[in-house]
Design a protein around this motif. Structure first.
Motif, PDB file in Angstrom:
ATOM      1  N   ASP A  68       0.850  -1.195   0.000  1.00 43.67           N
ATOM      2  CA  ASP A  68       0.000   0.000   0.000  1.00 43.67           C
ATOM      3  C   ASP A  68       0.882   1.239   0.000  1.00 43.67           C
ATOM      4  O   ASP A  68       2.086   1.177   0.288  1.00 43.67           O
ATOM      5  CB  ASP A  68      -0.935   0.007   1.217  1.00 43.67           C
ATOM      6  N   PHE A  69       0.295   2.378  -0.347  1.00 45.54           N
ATOM      7  CA  PHE A  69       1.061   3.616  -0.467  1.00 45.54           C
ATOM      8  C   PHE A  69       1.718   4.026   0.850  1.00 45.54           C
ATOM      9  O   PHE A  69       2.863   4.495   0.871  1.00 45.54           O
ATOM     10  CB  PHE A  69       0.152   4.749  -0.961  1.00 45.54           C
ATOM     11  N   ARG A  73       5.735   4.506   1.186  1.00 47.05           N
ATOM     12  CA  ARG A  73       6.368   5.782   1.535  1.00 47.05           C
ATOM     13  C   ARG A  73       7.255   5.632   2.767  1.00 47.05           C
ATOM     14  O   ARG A  73       8.342   6.218   2.840  1.00 47.05           O
ATOM     15  CB  ARG A  73       5.296   6.856   1.780  1.00 47.05           C
ATOM     16  N   LYS A  84      10.488   7.539  -7.265  1.00 44.31           N
ATOM     17  CA  LYS A  84       9.428   8.524  -7.434  1.00 44.31           C
ATOM     18  C   LYS A  84       8.091   7.810  -7.460  1.00 44.31           C
ATOM     19  O   LYS A  84       7.831   6.974  -8.334  1.00 44.31           O
ATOM     20  CB  LYS A  84       9.635   9.313  -8.732  1.00 44.31           C
ATOM     21  N   ILE A  85       7.260   8.109  -6.486  1.00 50.53           N
ATOM     22  CA  ILE A  85       5.946   7.476  -6.396  1.00 50.53           C
ATOM     23  C   ILE A  85       5.018   8.039  -7.459  1.00 50.53           C
ATOM     24  O   ILE A  85       4.952   9.260  -7.667  1.00 50.53           O
ATOM     25  CB  ILE A  85       5.337   7.686  -4.995  1.00 50.53           C
ATOM     26  N   VAL A  86       4.327   7.147  -8.148  1.00 47.50           N
ATOM     27  CA  VAL A  86       3.336   7.545  -9.146  1.00 47.50           C
ATOM     28  C   VAL A  86       1.986   7.639  -8.446  1.00 47.50           C
ATOM     29  O   VAL A  86       1.405   6.623  -8.054  1.00 47.50           O
ATOM     30  CB  VAL A  86       3.258   6.524 -10.304  1.00 47.50           C
ATOM     31  N   GLU A  87       1.529   8.853  -8.235  1.00 44.03           N
ATOM     32  CA  GLU A  87       0.281   9.056  -7.501  1.00 44.03           C
ATOM     33  C   GLU A  87      -0.887   8.339  -8.182  1.00 44.03           C
ATOM     34  O   GLU A  87      -1.002   8.331  -9.408  1.00 44.03           O
ATOM     35  CB  GLU A  87      -0.030  10.560  -7.397  1.00 44.03           C
ATOM     36  N   ASN A  88      -1.720   7.725  -7.361  1.00 42.29           N
ATOM     37  CA  ASN A  88      -2.933   7.019  -7.807  1.00 42.29           C
ATOM     38  C   ASN A  88      -2.636   5.784  -8.669  1.00 42.29           C
ATOM     39  O   ASN A  88      -3.525   5.264  -9.345  1.00 42.29           O
ATOM     40  CB  ASN A  88      -3.869   7.968  -8.586  1.00 42.29           C
ATOM     41  N   ASP A  89      -1.376   5.341  -8.642  1.00 41.68           N
ATOM     42  CA  ASP A  89      -1.030   4.119  -9.385  1.00 41.68           C
ATOM     43  C   ASP A  89      -0.079   3.289  -8.522  1.00 41.68           C
ATOM     44  O   ASP A  89       1.145   3.388  -8.627  1.00 41.68           O
ATOM     45  CB  ASP A  89      -0.381   4.468 -10.726  1.00 41.68           C
ATOM     46  N   LEU A  90      -0.671   2.468  -7.667  1.00 41.56           N
ATOM     47  CA  LEU A  90       0.119   1.678  -6.725  1.00 41.56           C
ATOM     48  C   LEU A  90       1.011   0.678  -7.450  1.00 41.56           C
ATOM     49  O   LEU A  90       2.175   0.497  -7.084  1.00 41.56           O
ATOM     50  CB  LEU A  90      -0.809   0.941  -5.750  1.00 41.56           C
ATOM     51  N   SER A  93       4.030   2.350  -8.872  1.00 40.04           N
ATOM     52  CA  SER A  93       4.905   2.804  -7.783  1.00 40.04           C
ATOM     53  C   SER A  93       5.694   1.637  -7.204  1.00 40.04           C
ATOM     54  O   SER A  93       6.898   1.758  -6.928  1.00 40.04           O
ATOM     55  CB  SER A  93       4.071   3.471  -6.688  1.00 40.04           C
TER      56      SER A  93
END
Length: 350
Positions: A68-69, A73, A84-90, A93
């Motif tokens: 999970d995000f 993190r 670099k985390i891709v927001e809204n794409d687990l 990421s």
């Protein structure tokens, strides 16, 4: 934590099984290991190391049970991963995280494998100085590597704990590596010598054990008239373990410059150590041809130390693990090519 222990436990079981097979192939009898067998085992160990990298690439997130995000993190922040985390794409990421983990592992593996070459120079010198016949090399290296694995495990997790508690210690490691690299370059042309009688480890062992100069069929211990003695084989094993302890002081901080995840440090370090024995037999007769490797390793240590000292600035400048890997491989490649293009001149003086 249970996921980490399961991942780590599975790795340890695999290593034990492979060591058993490896030792069975190498240790059936006291005879020199052929170049063919050494080459085969080197390819096998490198293949296993790359295969483990593939496991990290596809399932590396399972190491810390990242699904999970929030946890992603947390792990990225804890181990300072370049992700670099891709927001809204687990899924994307996690894939970016796995890719970074794999790159860190491979870079650490290359660094440790390269630094192990310097260890080979010393091992050849030790075997020669102690008058150990070539047919007994593999027996000493078997136990030497088992001891090295145990020491590395302790060192790595102590180092990780120190870094987690005292972030400034990275600068100490960096300064030490720069100093070591500079001294290695300055002393690159000095002939190394070992005096078996006056070596500190031999003197220490002689205080607590009775020593015989007889090899006695390659045994570490012999009993004569009811008294137990240690042989030169055991003494050279102790010196090799001590030497590896010194090398670990360089190599382990070097890998922490690549990744702060102690498990990745451990995996990369142990795979390199496991391949050291087969690489020793592969290079033992030609190691002197690569006379510029000392220079390459010196530059490598200085680069890694400087990277640790300047890591905050390098991050701002966009310097990534990929860049580190390219520079490290480049340094090693140049030193090998230079050694082959400009062979060492023979000394014809008597």
């Amino acid at each position: 934590m249970s996921h980490e222990l399961m991942f780590f436990g599975g790795f340890i079981i695999f290593i034990i099984l492979m060591l058993a097979i490896d030792l069975g192939l190498f240790s059936k009898s006291d005879k020199p290991v052929s170049l063919k067998v050494a080459a085969i085992m080197s390819v096998i160990w490198v293949s296993f190391a790359l295969g483990f990298g593939a496991i990290l690439y596809f399932w590396g997130n399972e190491l810390h049970n990242v699904h999970d995000f929030g946890h992603l993190r947390e792990i990225i922040s804890k181990h300072l991963h370049d992700v670099k985390i891709v927001e809204n794409d687990l899924a994307a990421s996690i894939q970016a995280y796995n890719k970074a983990l794999t790159l860190e592992y491979l870079t650490g593996y290359v660094v440790e494998y390269a630094l192990s070459i310097d260890n080979i120079f010393v091992m050849v010198l030790l075997f020669t100085s102690f008058g150990i016949p070539e047919k007994y090399y593999h027996k000493v290296l078997v136990w030497g590597i088992i001891g090295a694995i145990l020491m590395r495990c302790i060192f790595i997790f102590i180092g990780a704990a120190l870094i987690a508690k005292f972030g400034w210690i990275l600068y100490v490691f960096g300064a030490f590596l720069v100093y070591t690299g500079v001294m290695m370059y300055i002393n690159r042309n000095q002939e190394e010598e070992v005096d078996p009688q006056n070596h500190p480890v031999v003197k220490f062992a002689s205080k607590y054990f009775k020593v015989t100069h007889k090899l006695d069929s390659g045994k570490f211990f012999v009993v004569e008239n009811g008294v137990k003695y240690v042989t030169p084989l055991f003494l050279v094993l102790l010196v090799i373990e001590f030497t590896d302890l010194i090398f670990a002081v360089d190599s382990i901080p070097a890998i922490f410059s690549v990744t702060k995840d102690p498990y990745i440090v451990f995996f990369s370090n142990i795979f390199a150590v496991l391949g050291l024995r087969s690489m020793f037999f592969l290079l033992v007769n030609i190691i002197d041809k690569f006379h510029y490797l000392k220079v390459g390793l010196a530059f490598l240590l200085v680069f890694i130390g400087a990277k640790m000292l300047l890591h905050s600035y390098l991050k701002e400048w966009g310097f990534t693990t990929s860049h580190s890997l390219i520079i490290i491989v480049g340094i090693l490649a140049i030193s090998v090519i230079a050694s082959l293009m400009f062979p060492k001149k023979k000394d014809y003086t008597t």
